[in-house]
Motif scaffolding. Structure first.
Motif, short mmCIF file in Angstrom:
data_model
loop_
_atom_site.label_atom_id
_atom_site.label_comp_id
_atom_site.label_asym_id
_atom_site.label_seq_id
_atom_site.Cartn_x
_atom_site.Cartn_y
_atom_site.Cartn_z
N VAL A 249 0.87 -1.34 0.02
CA VAL A 249 -0.09 -0.05 0.02
C VAL A 249 0.94 1.30 -0.01
N LEU A 250 2.11 1.14 0.32
CA LEU A 250 2.95 2.34 0.54
C LEU A 250 3.19 3.09 -0.86
N PRO A 251 3.20 2.36 -2.13
CA PRO A 251 3.31 3.62 -3.10
C PRO A 251 2.12 4.31 -3.29
N ILE A 287 10.06 4.69 5.67
CA ILE A 287 11.17 5.43 5.53
C ILE A 287 11.74 5.19 3.90
N GLU A 288 11.88 4.15 3.25
CA GLU A 288 12.21 3.86 1.99
C GLU A 288 11.27 4.09 1.09
N SER A 289 9.94 4.30 1.41
CA SER A 289 8.98 4.72 0.48
C SER A 289 9.09 6.14 0.02
N ALA A 327 17.83 8.98 9.71
CA ALA A 327 16.94 9.28 8.64
C ALA A 327 16.24 10.73 8.72
N THR A 328 15.46 10.67 9.77
CA THR A 328 14.64 11.94 9.81
C THR A 328 15.43 13.03 10.17
#
Length: 457
Positions: A249-251, A287-289, A327-328
């Motif tokens: 669902v992330l995309p 995060i990777e999305s 990452a943030t």
């Protein structure tokens, strides 16, 4: 033996109205009996369904679908054949000045709902020729209103999801996600969202019937704003943790959070926050999305309805490990967090404080020093003045984590034998706010204040 009698109320035939029986439903044996249609009365374009049940001397008329009018409990307008009797799905049924008790009302409602399910299946067998779209529209709308009414009972009446499952309505709604009618698809989307919102078990029931993929396909089509809003809301209901299809669902969510519509933004951000509420591998998938850059922008959105779910997402991401916290930091999220901590309304400040505190709990010493360099200390101790146990606890935890870092440097002789962060707090009169907590009503807060003062001052 209890029997319900279903009738259509035909309208628009020469200015008159007539009743025509179409089916008798025996709830005990769940049998359907079709009566022959009168050739002079074809299926009307405007219909109203009602069931009639005889219980002793009291006849109860339950209404399935009428044009709604304003009423706090969703009362329905009744046709003149029922002589102005009113059925309220939230408080009571009134007929001949007789009030039905809540228990009887609940049982009556559940029987009515079960009856609607059976009748939808009955209608499905009648879907032939040009009448199919009309009946399909009506069946979906009828079930959707029944499901909505079920939710309005709250904890007093359990929506009959078992009956829905047994009658096969959920897969029917999933099928209708592919209907050529936009109206039918939107009502099916809402009905599935209402079922999924009842409980995780009901959500899993909907997902088990394959609702996710057609919903995602719909969200990637050119559809109306109303459809997009409702489908995004339903997707957010599907994403409640625990949820194992995060990467699927992330995309779609990564695209939806770039919408210009405030409602879509809010619902998509809530879905992201649910996906972030889990193990580190799920946080990493979020995060990777590639959503962090957009979350920075949404934290500065003018509407609190968008800021709040975006903030919940960030708050849950920084619960992760130090790599994820980094990452943030690299996405420049800390600066808008501190801005909210200083300037937002209290509820937003509280969530921003939780995000900062979470980062201090899992971050490295260098990462915590970066948080301090962004100005997080003062707004944290300023919140100690609020009479909110949770926010005071959150801020105390964050401040203590910050003080521990500099205490370690002090003990190593790096800072000349002083705790520089304690000095910063003291110089800005933050120590006085901590001392004031000696008078706090909560014993744990009082003890924590004494411990912090004795350790760092």
């Amino acid at each position: 033996m209890e029997a319900f009698f279903l009738r259509f109320l035909a309208t628009g035939h020469g200015g008159g109205r007539c009743w025509r029986p179409v089916a008798t439903v025996d709830l005990a044996g769940i049998k359907l009996h079709r009566e022959s249609s009168h050739p002079s009365h074809p299926l009307p374009w405007k219909k109203a369904l009602f069931g009639e049940q005889n219980e002793g001397s009291n006849a109860i008329c339950t209404l399935g679908l009428f044009r709604p009018i304003i009423h706090p409990h969703q009362i329905y307008e009744v046709t003149e054949e029922l002589k102005g009797e009113n059925y309220c799905s939230g408080c009571r049924l009134v007929k001949d000045n007789i009030q039905i008790t809540k228990n009887n009302h609940e049982e009556s409602f559940r029987k009515e709902f079960y009856l609607v399910i059976i009748f939808v299946n009955y209608l499905h067998d009648m879907l032939i020729g040009s009448a199919s779209d009309l009946i399909e529209h009506w069946a979906v709308l009828m079930m959707f209103h029944s499901l909505t009414a079920a939710g309005k009972f709250g904890c007093q009446t359990r929506p009959p999801i078992e009956e829905v499952s047994q009658a096969g309505v959920v897969p029917r709604f999933v099928e209708l996600l592919g209907s050529p009618s936009d109206y039918v698809r939107e009502q099916a989307v809402l009905a599935l969202g209402n079922i999924a919102a009842v409980s995780l078990r009901c959500r899993d029931l909907v997902l088990g019937h394959g609702a996710l993929l057609p919903l995602l396909a719909l969200l990637n089509e050119l559809v109306s704003r109303s459809m997009l809003r409702n489908a995004t809301w339903t997707l957010s209901r599907f994403c409640k943790p625990p949820f194992d299809q995060v990467k699927l669902v992330l995309p779609t969510l990564a695209r939806l959070i770039h919408s210009k519509d405030e409602v879509i933004l809010a619902k998509a951000c809530w879905a992201l926050s649910y996906l972030s509420d889990g193990t580190n591998d799920k946080i990493q998938a979020v995060i990777e999305s590639g959503v962090l850059g957009r979350l920075v922008e949404l934290l500065m959105h003018p509407s609190p309805s968008v800021i709040s779910p975006a903030l919940y997402t960030v708050k849950r991401i920084v619960i992760g490990d130090d790599v994820q916290i980094q990452a943030t930091i690299e996405a420049n999220i800390i600066s808008p967090l501190v801005h909210l901590l200083q300037n937002a309304e209290f509820d937003i400040k509280k969530q921003a404080a939780q995000a900062i505190s979470n980062a201090t709990s899992g971050g490295t010493h260098d990462q915590i020093r970066f948080l301090v360099s962004q100005g997080c200390i003062k707004p944290l101790y300023d919140l100690l003045c609020y009479f909110d146990l949770e926010v005071v606890t959150i801020c105390f935890q964050g401040l203590e984590n910050i003080l521990k870092v500099e205490e370690a440097d002090k003990n190593m002789g790096i800072t000349g034998g002083v705790n520089l962060y304690a000095q910063m707090i003291d110089a800005a009169e933050g120590r006085e706010k901590i001392e004031y907590l000696h008078y706090h009503d909560n014993t744990e807060i009082y003890k924590k204040a004494v411990e912090v003062l004795e350790t760092y001052w």
